[in-house]
Write a protein that holds these residues in place. Sequence first.
Motif, short mmCIF file in Angstrom:
data_model
loop_
_atom_site.label_atom_id
_atom_site.label_comp_id
_atom_site.label_asym_id
_atom_site.label_seq_id
_atom_site.Cartn_x
_atom_site.Cartn_y
_atom_site.Cartn_z
N LYS A 11 1.19 -1.13 0.13
CA LYS A 11 0.27 0.25 0.20
C LYS A 11 0.55 1.21 -0.46
N SER A 12 0.57 2.12 -0.93
CA SER A 12 1.17 3.36 -1.10
C SER A 12 1.18 4.72 -0.40
N ASP A 13 0.75 6.16 -1.04
CA ASP A 13 0.87 6.64 -1.19
C ASP A 13 1.30 7.82 -2.10
N MET A 14 0.68 7.18 -3.52
CA MET A 14 1.12 8.03 -4.84
C MET A 14 -0.33 8.91 -5.12
N ASP A 15 0.07 10.00 -5.36
CA ASP A 15 -0.88 10.94 -5.78
C ASP A 15 -1.65 11.62 -7.05
N CYS A 16 -0.81 10.55 -8.15
CA CYS A 16 -1.11 10.85 -9.00
C CYS A 16 -0.31 9.73 -10.41
N LYS A 29 2.57 -4.76 -11.39
CA LYS A 29 1.21 -4.04 -11.49
C LYS A 29 1.25 -2.37 -10.66
N VAL A 30 1.41 -1.52 -11.07
CA VAL A 30 1.28 -0.13 -10.36
C VAL A 30 -0.15 0.95 -10.31
N ASP A 31 -0.82 1.10 -9.08
CA ASP A 31 -2.28 1.38 -9.63
C ASP A 31 -2.25 3.20 -8.28
N HIS A 32 -1.94 4.39 -9.12
CA HIS A 32 -2.26 5.18 -8.12
C HIS A 32 -3.53 5.30 -7.37
N ALA A 33 -4.60 5.22 -8.60
CA ALA A 33 -5.91 5.41 -7.80
C ALA A 33 -6.19 4.16 -6.17
N SER A 34 -5.54 3.42 -6.62
CA SER A 34 -5.88 2.18 -5.14
C SER A 34 -4.62 2.13 -4.38
N ASN A 35 -3.89 3.12 -4.64
CA ASN A 35 -2.40 3.03 -4.51
C ASN A 35 -1.76 2.07 -3.85
N THR A 36 -1.72 1.10 -4.61
CA THR A 36 -1.19 -0.49 -4.37
C THR A 36 -0.32 -1.11 -5.50
N ILE A 37 0.71 -1.39 -4.92
CA ILE A 37 1.48 -1.77 -6.12
C ILE A 37 1.80 -3.27 -5.52
N TYR A 79 -4.58 -6.76 -0.85
CA TYR A 79 -4.42 -6.33 -2.61
C TYR A 79 -5.71 -6.07 -2.99
N GLU A 80 -6.16 -7.43 -2.77
CA GLU A 80 -7.32 -7.56 -4.16
C GLU A 80 -8.50 -7.03 -3.59
N GLU A 81 -8.75 -6.96 -2.24
CA GLU A 81 -9.82 -6.33 -2.04
C GLU A 81 -10.22 -4.52 -2.32
N ILE A 82 -8.47 -4.27 -1.77
CA ILE A 82 -8.35 -2.81 -2.85
C ILE A 82 -8.75 -2.77 -3.92
N VAL A 83 -8.61 -3.15 -4.63
CA VAL A 83 -7.93 -2.87 -5.80
C VAL A 83 -9.79 -2.82 -6.73
N ALA A 84 -10.34 -3.86 -5.80
CA ALA A 84 -11.93 -4.47 -6.33
C ALA A 84 -12.62 -2.90 -5.49
N HIS A 85 -12.29 -2.88 -4.03
CA HIS A 85 -13.06 -1.69 -3.75
C HIS A 85 -13.38 0.05 -4.70
N THR A 86 -11.78 -0.35 -4.84
CA THR A 86 -11.59 1.37 -5.90
C THR A 86 -12.72 1.06 -7.45
N LYS A 87 -11.96 -0.29 -8.18
CA LYS A 87 -13.22 -0.62 -8.98
C LYS A 87 -14.81 -0.06 -8.87
#
Length: 124
Positions: free
Chosen positions: A34-39, A60-68, A101-109
């Motif tokens: 879990k990270s703290d990317m802004d954009c 896989k890096v996703d700033h929307a869910s802040n996951t790597i 990770y999977e829960e955070i990505v699913a929640h963000t979607k």
Amino acid sequence: MKKLILLLTMAMFIGFTGNETFAQKKENKVVCFKSDMDCADCEKTVMDYLKFEKGVKDLKVDHASNTIFVEYKDGKNSDEKLAAAIKKKGYKADKITKKEYEEIVAHTKDHGHEHSEEVHKERK
């Protein structure tokens, strides 16, 4: 002659067992952060940096869910080294489980972006 046959049998046994030991492939390992990317620029920075780390096979890096998500060859790299690489670029790298990770990505979607706006902050 018996000694020669015995010696050849032992050599063949050692050869077969030795090959299995050394021929074992090292398996891939997965680590999620879990990270703290802004954009999107932050996402690109992390992606461009991590893809050249040793042993990285999938990333896989996703700033929307802040996951790597990083899949890497075990023995070529480690969770700690990958976390250090992320932190070196100025981002948090809190290790989470694959399930989290999977829960955070699913929640963000389902619920969209958690940032109110995408403002790139300068990192060290």
